[in-house]
Design an enzyme around this catalytic site. Structure first.
Site, PDB file in Angstrom:
ATOM      1  CG  HIS A 154      -0.464   0.294   2.778  1.00  0.00           C
ATOM      2  ND1 HIS A 154      -0.059  -0.930   3.522  1.00  0.00           N
ATOM      3  CD2 HIS A 154       0.068   1.552   2.960  1.00  0.00           C
ATOM      4  CE1 HIS A 154       0.000  -0.427   4.453  1.00  0.00           C
ATOM      5  NE2 HIS A 154       0.229   0.901   4.320  1.00  0.00           N
ATOM      6  CG  ASP A 187       0.142  -3.988   2.695  1.00  0.00           C
ATOM      7  OD1 ASP A 187       0.351  -3.633   1.892  1.00  0.00           O
ATOM      8  OD2 ASP A 187      -0.210  -3.259   3.787  1.00  0.00           O
ATOM      9  CB  SER A 268       3.144   1.677   5.983  1.00  0.00           C
ATOM     10  OG  SER A 268       1.828   1.554   6.791  1.00  0.00           O
TER      11      SER A 268
END
Length: 420
Positions: A154, A187, A268
């Site tokens: 992402h 992810d 992230s």
């Protein structure tokens, strides 16, 4: 209900509406730092920079491919983090400003946070992405001296169709990068910085060696602030975290390492390391007490990292330009009825459909059976089953326990692969 229908389901899968999170709390991916859609209930901890609002994943699909084992399921109260993995997690940002003013004591005692910081900071980068849909920034981890970098899907997904990716290194230099491969189901993404050499690769550890209460360190670029170090402990292990579905209806669910180390939008793709400076997880999402947008999201001491043991085989495949493969069981499942009713006395994942020729069929599983354990992992619901199976690899042998009409059954099975 979370389902895994046969390999080529027909029609449009039904939509599942996630339950509302507890009052005053919101879950967010700790990923891209940029503004997310208005309806997300959890956020990634990734990119960080002014960005246009963009539409992402707004619901979980109840029916998914059998190759994904199970997807969707109940999230929020049960400990799963649901977020829009396409969205950013903040609105700040600005120029690349490495924290060169920080004094890192390389002679600090072994096991100290100073020593860990000195070792790991050169191996963690800021990743900036941009496209016609907007821009954002996140974090990444150097895994080869010539510029191979591990991050979240992402974080770079915004640049998938002709967008740009720039890597900012700890020493203040920058380089453009290309995406080598992505895996939405875990992810995970691998990118390659161009024209660089002599980088400091991170040292891989083992997430299987983690224990609850153990000290860990998170390093990344929250809200675009490069080279940020935070500390905490492992709060829980194997926490089922469900962060949405991909374009094929398959869910991104993983058995997360939960930590109270501060993780915020922009973290992230960054590193979660032990006190030896070894990589044990990739920071990916947070539970936030802020509003429903990434602009409001912030750490409340509940962050989630993808365990490195689970994704290391995926990383090796993506580095080679191969398609990522995953273990599968070949069933459709939902939370056991008692769990759906908010009771805690009975837990498990109830089988709704068994695919022909699958591992589940060979094991004798039938519709209505409730799976309660995989090896020593207690299954508390559909997300729990997905996350557990995703922690294995194709062809691994596992022992599955289920109940039927009050009787317990156990069978050893060899997991299938979703390789096409």
């Amino acid at each position: 209900m979370t389902e895994l229908p046969p390999q080529q389901p027909s029609g449009t899968p039904p939509q599942w509406t996630p339950p509302a999170p507890p009052a005053g709390s919101t879950q967010h991916p700790a990923g891209p730092f940029a503004a997310p859609p208005a309806q997300t209930s959890v956020m990634p901890a990734a990119p960080a920079a002014p960005a246009k609002k963009r539409t992402g994943r707004t619901g979980l699909v109840a029916a998914v491919l059998a190759g994904a084992l199970v997807a969707g399921g109940t999230a929020g109260v049960g400990g799963a983090a649901i977020y829009d993995a396409l969205a950013g997690d903040g609105t700040g940002g600005g120029a690349h400003t490495p924290a060169t003013s920080q004094v890192v004591d390389a002679k600090a005692p072994e096991g100290s946070i100073e020593k860990v910081s000195a070792k790991v900071l050169p191996s963690v980068v800021k990743i900036e992405v941009g496209s016609q849909q907007g821009s954002g920034s996140g974090s990444g981890v150097v895994i080869s001296s010539d510029g191979t970098i591990l991050t979240n899907n992402h974080v770079v997904e915004l640049a998938a169709n002709g967008g740009s990716v720039t890597v900012d290194f700890n020493d203040g230099t920058s380089a453009s990068a290309e995406v080598l491969g992505t895996d939405p189901l875990t992810d995970t993404a691998v990118i390659k910085a161009q024209g660089v050499s002599g980088l400091t690769p991170i040292t891989f550890g083992k997430s299987s060696n983690l224990t609850v209460g153990q000290s860990v360190v998170a390093i990344g670029s929250p809200f675009g602030l490069d080279s940020t170090v935070t500390t905490g402990i492992v709060s829980a292990l194997d926490r089922p975290v469900n962060v949405g579905v991909d374009q094929n209806g398959a869910a991104t669910v993983y058995p997360a390492v939960q930590t109270d180390a501060a993780i915020n939008p922009g973290n992230s793709g960054g590193a979660l390391v032990d006190l030896n400076g070894n990589l044990v997880g990739i920071n990916a999402s947070i539970r936030s007490g802020g509003g429903a947008t990434s602009e409001d999201a912030g750490s409340i001491g509940i962050g989630f990292a993808i365990p490195i043991d689970e994704i290391r085989p995926i990383v090796e495949q993506l580095e080679k330009g191969e398609q990522a493969t995953h273990a599968q069981f070949g069933i459709s499942v939902s939370d056991a009825p008692a769990a759906q009713n908010g009771q805690n006395s009975v837990t498990g994942a109830q089988v709704q459909e068994v695919s022909s020729g699958s591992t589940a069929e060979k094991a004798g599983l039938q519709k209505g059976d409730i799976i309660t354990k995989v090896d020593d992992h207690v299954i508390t619901g559909s997300d729990s089953l997905v996350a557990t199976v995703r922690s294995y690899r194709p062809n691994d042998e596992v022992e599955v326990t289920w109940t039927r009409n009050g009787e317990e059954h156990t069978e050893k099975v060899t997991l299938d692969s979703d390789a096409s």
